[in-house]
Design a protein around this motif. Sequence first.
Motif, PDB file in Angstrom:
ATOM      1  N   THR A  35      -2.308  -1.972  -2.969  1.00 15.02           N
ATOM      2  CA  THR A  35      -1.601  -1.570  -4.189  1.00 15.02           C
ATOM      3  C   THR A  35      -0.951  -0.201  -4.053  1.00 15.02           C
ATOM      4  OG1 THR A  35      -3.655  -0.634  -5.092  1.00 15.02           O
ATOM      5  CG2 THR A  35      -3.152  -2.923  -5.658  1.00 15.02           C
ATOM      6  N   GLY A  36      -1.012   0.384  -2.879  1.00  9.73           N
ATOM      7  CA  GLY A  36      -0.515   1.747  -2.699  1.00  9.73           C
ATOM      8  C   GLY A  36       0.655   1.853  -1.745  1.00  9.73           C
ATOM      9  N   LEU A  37       0.752   3.003  -1.142  1.00  8.24           N
ATOM     10  CA  LEU A  37       1.902   3.368  -0.321  1.00  8.24           C
ATOM     11  C   LEU A  37       2.044   2.531   0.942  1.00  8.24           C
ATOM     12  CD1 LEU A  37       4.187   5.462  -0.142  1.00  8.24           C
ATOM     13  CD2 LEU A  37       2.596   6.966   1.057  1.00  8.24           C
ATOM     14  N   SER A  38       0.939   2.147   1.536  1.00  8.45           N
ATOM     15  CA  SER A  38       0.967   1.467   2.831  1.00  8.45           C
ATOM     16  C   SER A  38       1.740   0.156   2.807  1.00  8.45           C
ATOM     17  CB  SER A  38      -0.468   1.206   3.317  1.00  8.45           C
ATOM     18  OG  SER A  38      -0.465   0.512   4.541  1.00  8.45           O
ATOM     19  N   THR A  39       1.676  -0.555   1.679  1.00  7.97           N
ATOM     20  CA  THR A  39       2.304  -1.879   1.612  1.00  7.97           C
ATOM     21  C   THR A  39       3.440  -1.952   0.606  1.00  7.97           C
ATOM     22  OG1 THR A  39       0.685  -2.595  -0.032  1.00  7.97           O
ATOM     23  CG2 THR A  39       0.152  -3.011   2.272  1.00  7.97           C
ATOM     24  N   ALA A  40       3.791  -0.816  -0.008  1.00  4.09           N
ATOM     25  CA  ALA A  40       4.798  -0.824  -1.076  1.00  4.09           C
ATOM     26  C   ALA A  40       6.202  -0.938  -0.505  1.00  4.09           C
ATOM     27  CB  ALA A  40       4.681   0.445  -1.909  1.00  4.09           C
ATOM     28  N   GLN A  41       7.007  -1.757  -1.189  1.00  2.00           N
ATOM     29  CA  GLN A  41       8.429  -1.821  -0.880  1.00  2.00           C
ATOM     30  C   GLN A  41       9.168  -0.863  -1.806  1.00  2.00           C
ATOM     31  OE1 GLN A  41       9.026  -6.185  -1.147  1.00  2.00           O
ATOM     32  NE2 GLN A  41       9.851  -5.978   0.901  1.00  2.00           N
ATOM     33  N   LEU A  42      10.314  -0.395  -1.344  1.00  2.89           N
ATOM     34  CA  LEU A  42      11.099   0.547  -2.135  1.00  2.89           C
ATOM     35  C   LEU A  42      11.987  -0.230  -3.099  1.00  2.89           C
ATOM     36  CD1 LEU A  42      11.533   3.517  -2.513  1.00  2.89           C
ATOM     37  CD2 LEU A  42      13.316   3.455  -0.791  1.00  2.89           C
ATOM     38  N   PHE A  43      11.858   0.082  -4.393  1.00  6.39           N
ATOM     39  CA  PHE A  43      12.621  -0.614  -5.412  1.00  6.39           C
ATOM     40  C   PHE A  43      13.710   0.296  -5.971  1.00  6.39           C
ATOM     41  CE2 PHE A  43       8.776  -3.016  -5.185  1.00  6.39           C
ATOM     42  CZ  PHE A  43       9.156  -4.322  -5.472  1.00  6.39           C
ATOM     43  N   ASP A  44      14.718  -0.323  -6.515  1.00  4.89           N
ATOM     44  CA  ASP A  44      15.806   0.408  -7.162  1.00  4.89           C
ATOM     45  C   ASP A  44      15.256   1.117  -8.394  1.00  4.89           C
ATOM     46  OD1 ASP A  44      18.105   1.349  -8.223  1.00  4.89           O
ATOM     47  OD2 ASP A  44      19.016  -0.603  -8.601  1.00  4.89           O
ATOM     48  N   PRO A  45      15.363   2.457  -8.463  1.00  5.60           N
ATOM     49  CA  PRO A  45      14.801   3.185  -9.606  1.00  5.60           C
ATOM     50  C   PRO A  45      15.517   2.897 -10.917  1.00  5.60           C
ATOM     51  CG  PRO A  45      16.099   4.649  -8.245  1.00  5.60           C
ATOM     52  CD  PRO A  45      16.008   3.349  -7.499  1.00  5.60           C
ATOM     53  N   ALA A  46      16.776   2.434 -10.869  1.00  2.00           N
ATOM     54  CA  ALA A  46      17.515   2.150 -12.093  1.00  2.00           C
ATOM     55  C   ALA A  46      17.083   0.798 -12.647  1.00  2.00           C
ATOM     56  CB  ALA A  46      19.020   2.143 -11.805  1.00  2.00           C
ATOM     57  N   PRO A  47      16.642   0.746 -13.930  1.00  5.13           N
ATOM     58  CA  PRO A  47      16.142  -0.517 -14.485  1.00  5.13           C
ATOM     59  C   PRO A  47      17.144  -1.657 -14.379  1.00  5.13           C
ATOM     60  CG  PRO A  47      15.666   1.318 -15.963  1.00  5.13           C
ATOM     61  CD  PRO A  47      16.561   1.843 -14.879  1.00  5.13           C
ATOM     62  N   PHE A  48      18.422  -1.373 -14.583  1.00  4.91           N
ATOM     63  CA  PHE A  48      19.426  -2.426 -14.481  1.00  4.91           C
ATOM     64  C   PHE A  48      20.550  -1.967 -13.554  1.00  4.91           C
ATOM     65  CE2 PHE A  48      17.520  -5.063 -17.592  1.00  4.91           C
ATOM     66  CZ  PHE A  48      16.942  -4.219 -18.519  1.00  4.91           C
ATOM     67  N   GLY A  49      20.133  -1.432 -12.425  1.00  2.00           N
ATOM     68  CA  GLY A  49      21.081  -0.887 -11.469  1.00  2.00           C
ATOM     69  C   GLY A  49      21.792  -1.969 -10.681  1.00  2.00           C
ATOM     70  N   PHE A  50      22.487  -1.531  -9.668  1.00  2.71           N
ATOM     71  CA  PHE A  50      23.304  -2.425  -8.850  1.00  2.71           C
ATOM     72  C   PHE A  50      22.476  -3.531  -8.223  1.00  2.71           C
ATOM     73  CE2 PHE A  50      26.946  -3.598  -6.473  1.00  2.71           C
ATOM     74  CZ  PHE A  50      26.515  -3.958  -5.220  1.00  2.71           C
ATOM     75  N   THR A  66      15.058  -1.366   6.668  1.00  2.00           N
ATOM     76  CA  THR A  66      13.634  -1.093   6.438  1.00  2.00           C
ATOM     77  C   THR A  66      13.375  -0.940   4.945  1.00  2.00           C
ATOM     78  OG1 THR A  66      13.541   0.081   8.533  1.00  2.00           O
ATOM     79  CG2 THR A  66      11.714   0.419   7.015  1.00  2.00           C
ATOM     80  N   PRO A  67      12.677  -1.909   4.310  1.00  2.10           N
ATOM     81  CA  PRO A  67      12.471  -1.818   2.870  1.00  2.10           C
ATOM     82  C   PRO A  67      11.157  -1.165   2.475  1.00  2.10           C
ATOM     83  CG  PRO A  67      11.842  -3.984   3.639  1.00  2.10           C
ATOM     84  CD  PRO A  67      12.252  -3.194   4.861  1.00  2.10           C
ATOM     85  N   TRP A  68      10.435  -0.570   3.427  1.00  2.00           N
ATOM     86  CA  TRP A  68       9.102  -0.048   3.123  1.00  2.00           C
ATOM     87  C   TRP A  68       9.162   1.377   2.613  1.00  2.00           C
ATOM     88  CZ3 TRP A  68       6.114  -3.991   2.838  1.00  2.00           C
ATOM     89  CH2 TRP A  68       6.315  -5.083   3.675  1.00  2.00           C
ATOM     90  N   LEU A  69       8.504   1.609   1.488  1.00  2.00           N
ATOM     91  CA  LEU A  69       8.486   2.930   0.868  1.00  2.00           C
ATOM     92  C   LEU A  69       7.893   3.983   1.797  1.00  2.00           C
ATOM     93  CD1 LEU A  69       8.839   4.770  -1.597  1.00  2.00           C
ATOM     94  CD2 LEU A  69       6.631   3.952  -2.430  1.00  2.00           C
TER      95      LEU A  69
END
Length: 199
Positions: A35-50, A66-69
């Motif tokens: 549930t933490g950093l090791s397995t997290a993917q990076l998501f778009d911070p804008a709720p309804f972004g591009f 590379t989609p890993w946070l």
Amino acid sequence: MGPAAAARGIDPRGPRFVAGITAVLLLVDVFLGLTGLSTAQLFDPAPFGFFGFGEPVDFIFVAGGTPWLITFVSPLQRFLDPAFLLLLVIALLFLWGVVSPRTAPWGALYRKAVAPRLAPPKELEDPRPPRFAQGVGLFVSVVGLVLHLLGVPWALTIAAAAAFVAAFLNAVFGLCLGCQLYLLLQRAGVIGRARPASA
């Protein structure tokens, strides 16, 4: 087992008690890793972004796909990840068990609080295989910690999960994988010598 060997032996229930506590800590660490950093993917911070809400950001044109946070945060942030800090504590406990098994916290707790309430063990065991097993746990933990600091996704979680499986098997079934590895290396003449049957 002769008197001299018996004097150097340990209660075989002690390492299983230690493995039980270690397994619980490692299970918590696996959860924190999942549930933490090791397995997290990076998501778009804008709720309804591009990229849309809740969709992983596609970095194929930004960072080689590379989609890993974990690959985008600083080493300090990786260090402060709760899963990393807990595994670091577990690794230090493994190290303590290797350097000074008689004073290691969980073993001391067993001898002071648990063993007096149990019947004496029917036989004692060689302390070297359990100590070697602590070293194997230390090695696996350190590999996970180092790879996590280097930004390798899932490394910490996989290392914690592998150590958990070994600790669980020891605690529940009395199957010490590190001990079996020690005996295998001993038979191959790589480490140690078998103790004589009698002193």
